[in-house]
Design a protein around this motif. Structure first.
Motif, PDB file in Angstrom:
ATOM      1  N   HIS A  27       0.877  -1.177   0.000  1.00  0.00           N
ATOM      2  CA  HIS A  27       0.000   0.000   0.000  1.00  0.00           C
ATOM      3  C   HIS A  27       0.915   1.228   0.000  1.00  0.00           C
ATOM      4  CE1 HIS A  27      -2.765  -3.066   1.524  1.00  0.00           C
ATOM      5  NE2 HIS A  27      -3.764  -2.272   1.206  1.00  0.00           N
ATOM      6  N   VAL A  28       0.899   1.999  -1.069  1.00  0.00           N
ATOM      7  CA  VAL A  28       1.805   3.150  -1.176  1.00  0.00           C
ATOM      8  C   VAL A  28       1.576   4.092   0.013  1.00  0.00           C
ATOM      9  CG1 VAL A  28       2.562   5.085  -2.613  1.00  0.00           C
ATOM     10  CG2 VAL A  28       1.807   2.962  -3.679  1.00  0.00           C
ATOM     11  N   LEU A  29       0.343   4.532   0.197  1.00  0.00           N
ATOM     12  CA  LEU A  29      -0.020   5.216   1.437  1.00  0.00           C
ATOM     13  C   LEU A  29      -0.395   4.106   2.409  1.00  0.00           C
ATOM     14  CD1 LEU A  29      -2.336   8.069   0.069  1.00  0.00           C
ATOM     15  CD2 LEU A  29       0.072   8.257   0.741  1.00  0.00           C
ATOM     16  N   PRO A  30       0.324   3.980   3.520  1.00  0.00           N
ATOM     17  CA  PRO A  30       0.120   2.818   4.399  1.00  0.00           C
ATOM     18  C   PRO A  30      -1.359   2.614   4.760  1.00  0.00           C
ATOM     19  CG  PRO A  30       1.964   4.155   5.164  1.00  0.00           C
ATOM     20  CD  PRO A  30       1.314   4.917   4.042  1.00  0.00           C
ATOM     21  N   TRP A  31      -1.793   1.357   4.697  1.00  0.00           N
ATOM     22  CA  TRP A  31      -3.200   1.065   4.997  1.00  0.00           C
ATOM     23  C   TRP A  31      -3.562   1.543   6.394  1.00  0.00           C
ATOM     24  CZ3 TRP A  31      -6.226  -1.648   8.440  1.00  0.00           C
ATOM     25  CH2 TRP A  31      -7.574  -1.791   8.068  1.00  0.00           C
ATOM     26  N   SER A  32      -2.617   1.407   7.323  1.00  0.00           N
ATOM     27  CA  SER A  32      -2.912   1.811   8.697  1.00  0.00           C
ATOM     28  C   SER A  32      -3.243   3.298   8.784  1.00  0.00           C
ATOM     29  CB  SER A  32      -1.719   1.501   9.599  1.00  0.00           C
ATOM     30  OG  SER A  32      -0.580   2.197   9.128  1.00  0.00           O
ATOM     31  N   ARG A  33      -2.723   4.079   7.849  1.00  0.00           N
ATOM     32  CA  ARG A  33      -2.984   5.519   7.882  1.00  0.00           C
ATOM     33  C   ARG A  33      -4.292   5.894   7.211  1.00  0.00           C
ATOM     34  NH1 ARG A  33       1.342   9.261   8.855  1.00  0.00           N
ATOM     35  NH2 ARG A  33       2.918   8.109   9.953  1.00  0.00           N
ATOM     36  N   VAL A  34      -4.573   5.259   6.076  1.00  0.00           N
ATOM     37  CA  VAL A  34      -5.671   5.760   5.246  1.00  0.00           C
ATOM     38  C   VAL A  34      -6.749   4.721   4.942  1.00  0.00           C
ATOM     39  CG1 VAL A  34      -4.270   7.535   4.134  1.00  0.00           C
ATOM     40  CG2 VAL A  34      -4.361   5.270   3.114  1.00  0.00           C
ATOM     41  N   GLY A  35      -6.447   3.459   5.191  1.00  0.00           N
ATOM     42  CA  GLY A  35      -7.454   2.408   4.954  1.00  0.00           C
ATOM     43  C   GLY A  35      -7.889   2.287   3.499  1.00  0.00           C
ATOM     44  N   ILE A  36      -6.949   2.497   2.567  1.00  0.00           N
ATOM     45  CA  ILE A  36      -7.325   2.421   1.148  1.00  0.00           C
ATOM     46  C   ILE A  36      -6.731   1.162   0.514  1.00  0.00           C
ATOM     47  CG2 ILE A  36      -7.240   3.563  -1.114  1.00  0.00           C
ATOM     48  CD1 ILE A  36      -6.930   6.237   0.323  1.00  0.00           C
ATOM     49  N   ASP A  37      -7.620   0.199   0.164  1.00  0.00           N
ATOM     50  CA  ASP A  37      -7.207  -1.028  -0.512  1.00  0.00           C
ATOM     51  C   ASP A  37      -7.360  -0.926  -2.027  1.00  0.00           C
ATOM     52  OD1 ASP A  37      -6.412  -2.765   1.585  1.00  0.00           O
ATOM     53  OD2 ASP A  37      -8.502  -3.167   2.106  1.00  0.00           O
ATOM     54  N   GLY A  38      -7.814   0.212  -2.536  1.00  0.00           N
ATOM     55  CA  GLY A  38      -8.057   0.373  -3.973  1.00  0.00           C
ATOM     56  C   GLY A  38      -6.780   0.232  -4.782  1.00  0.00           C
ATOM     57  N   LEU A  39      -6.950  -0.153  -6.059  1.00  0.00           N
ATOM     58  CA  LEU A  39      -5.792  -0.428  -6.924  1.00  0.00           C
ATOM     59  C   LEU A  39      -4.864   0.787  -7.051  1.00  0.00           C
ATOM     60  CD1 LEU A  39      -4.731  -2.864  -8.581  1.00  0.00           C
ATOM     61  CD2 LEU A  39      -5.742  -1.786 -10.597  1.00  0.00           C
ATOM     62  N   ALA A  40      -5.433   1.995  -7.009  1.00  0.00           N
ATOM     63  CA  ALA A  40      -4.601   3.202  -7.141  1.00  0.00           C
ATOM     64  C   ALA A  40      -3.575   3.304  -6.019  1.00  0.00           C
ATOM     65  CB  ALA A  40      -5.482   4.447  -7.153  1.00  0.00           C
TER      66      ALA A  40
END
Ligand SMILES: [Zn+2]
Length: 360
Positions: free
Chosen positions: A258-271
């Motif tokens: 996850h480029v922006l860490p999931w723990s920070r933003v919760g984004i699992d999207g392909l982007a």
């Protein structure tokens, strides 16, 4: 004036400590609000910021969706999220799950469920939204006893499950002047605290089935939450089987990062997903990457990412990555550690995400 971070931080801690919770819904709402605040940071730090209640509801549903999966393949036990094991929010998601013919929730993000069963999603969404307004959003700021002071948004109109009242208030809540910016700034500290409390509550609510103590923190918020096999395949096919960060060719071991860490933003999207070698992935961990990496990930192009996501029926969330990048880098202090490459971490340098000419 932006809201004072110390004061708001203390108020949020009071929410955490404000007595025993009968369900985890307040925690889910607060985590969703923190993520939305990061993605909604206004140019003027002291501005009021509206939060769309449909968005908020989507976020709460997404958090519970993966948590619905059984603790293990063998026992089919789903963890309770309220003391009596019932609740409108969770029940609505169970019903939605019954409408989706998928062998495993890890394989199907809720955004895909929304595409697969739009009517069922809409029914669940309406129920959850009304319930959030009636209880957790209405009660969130009531800390201690007696009269309460709103410090995030006006909740006086909430407290009833009325579609009419929600519509009359523009289907939104409005974060008071300065609150959004301060929430985004506090999010890296506060969000983990809310997730820890969530783990603790779920452990209490499921004491009878958790005597040997499986790692429920990982079950609720860890990497096991979602299977990234399909994104890995399409990323390798389209962008090459190389590490996004160091360009090493990926042979036997390939991680999805996850480029922006999931723990920070919760984004699992392909982007927000790239392939990485184990060394880069491990050293990067939950540290914010150099902004140039985020820009390079976004430079893959929204059309391309949206199309690839569509091919594997996976969310793209390109806009969320853009918005979260702006929010994350513009609110964190200069001392924030930034990951530049394997074992290379230094303090944050400012970038303007409105401009696309930033070099590493
Ligand atoms: Zn690498």
């Amino acid at each position: 004036m932006p809201t004072d971070p110390l004061t708001l931080g203390q108020q949020l801690v009071a929410v955490l400590e404000g007595g025993r919770r009968t369900s985890t819904y307040k925690l889910a709402v607060m985590v969703a609000l923190l993520d939305l605040a990061v993605e909604s940071v206004p140019d003027d730090p002291s501005a009021e910021v509206p939060i769309d209640l449909d968005d908020l509801t989507d976020r709460v549903m997404a958090q519970y969706w993966t948590q619905l999966r059984p603790l293990s393949e063998k026992d089919h036990v789903t963890l309770r999220q309220s003391r009596d094991g019932r609740g409108v929010v969770f029940d609505a998601l169970v019903t939605l799950r019954e409408h989706c013919s998928t062998p495993s929730l890890r394989e199907m993000p809720i955004e895909s469920a929304k595409l697969a069963a739009p009517e069922a999603y809409s029914v669940a969404h309406t129920k959850v939204k009304k319930n959030l307004v009636r209880y957790p959003l209405h009660l969130l700021q009531q800390v201690g006893t007696g009269s309460h002071e709103c410090f995030l948004y006006d909740d006086a109109w909430m407290g009833k499950a009325s579609t009419r009242a929600i519509a009359d208030h523009g289907n939104r809540l409005v974060l008071f002047a300065g609150v959004c910016h301060t929430l985004a700034r506090l999010a890296p500290l506060v969000k983990p605290a809310f997730q820890l409390a969530w783990v603790d509550d779920v452990r209490h609510m499921n004491r009878d089935i958790l005597d040997d103590g499986p790692d429920i923190a990982d079950h609720l918020f860890g990497t096991e939450r979602v299977s990234l096999t399909r994104p890995a395949g399409i990323l390798a096919e389209h962008f090459g089987n190389d590490c996004f960060y160091c360009n090493a060719h990926l042979r036997t071991s390939r991680h999805v990062d996850h480029v922006l860490p999931w723990s920070r933003v919760g984004i699992d999207g392909l982007a927000n997903l790239v392939l990485a070698c184990p060394s880069c992935n491990t050293s990067k961990s939950d540290v914010l990457p150099a902004p140039a990496y985020v820009i390079r990930a976004l430079d893959r192009g929204q059309d391309v990412i949206d199309a690839l996501a569509g091919e594997i029926r996976w969310p793209s969330q390109y806009g969320r990555v853009e918005a979260a990048s702006h929010g994350l880098y513009s609110t964190q202090p200069d001392t924030t550690p930034i990951w530049l490459g394997a074992k290379h971490i230094q303090p944050l340098k400012r970038v303007d995400f409105g401009r696309w000419d930033v070099e590493l």
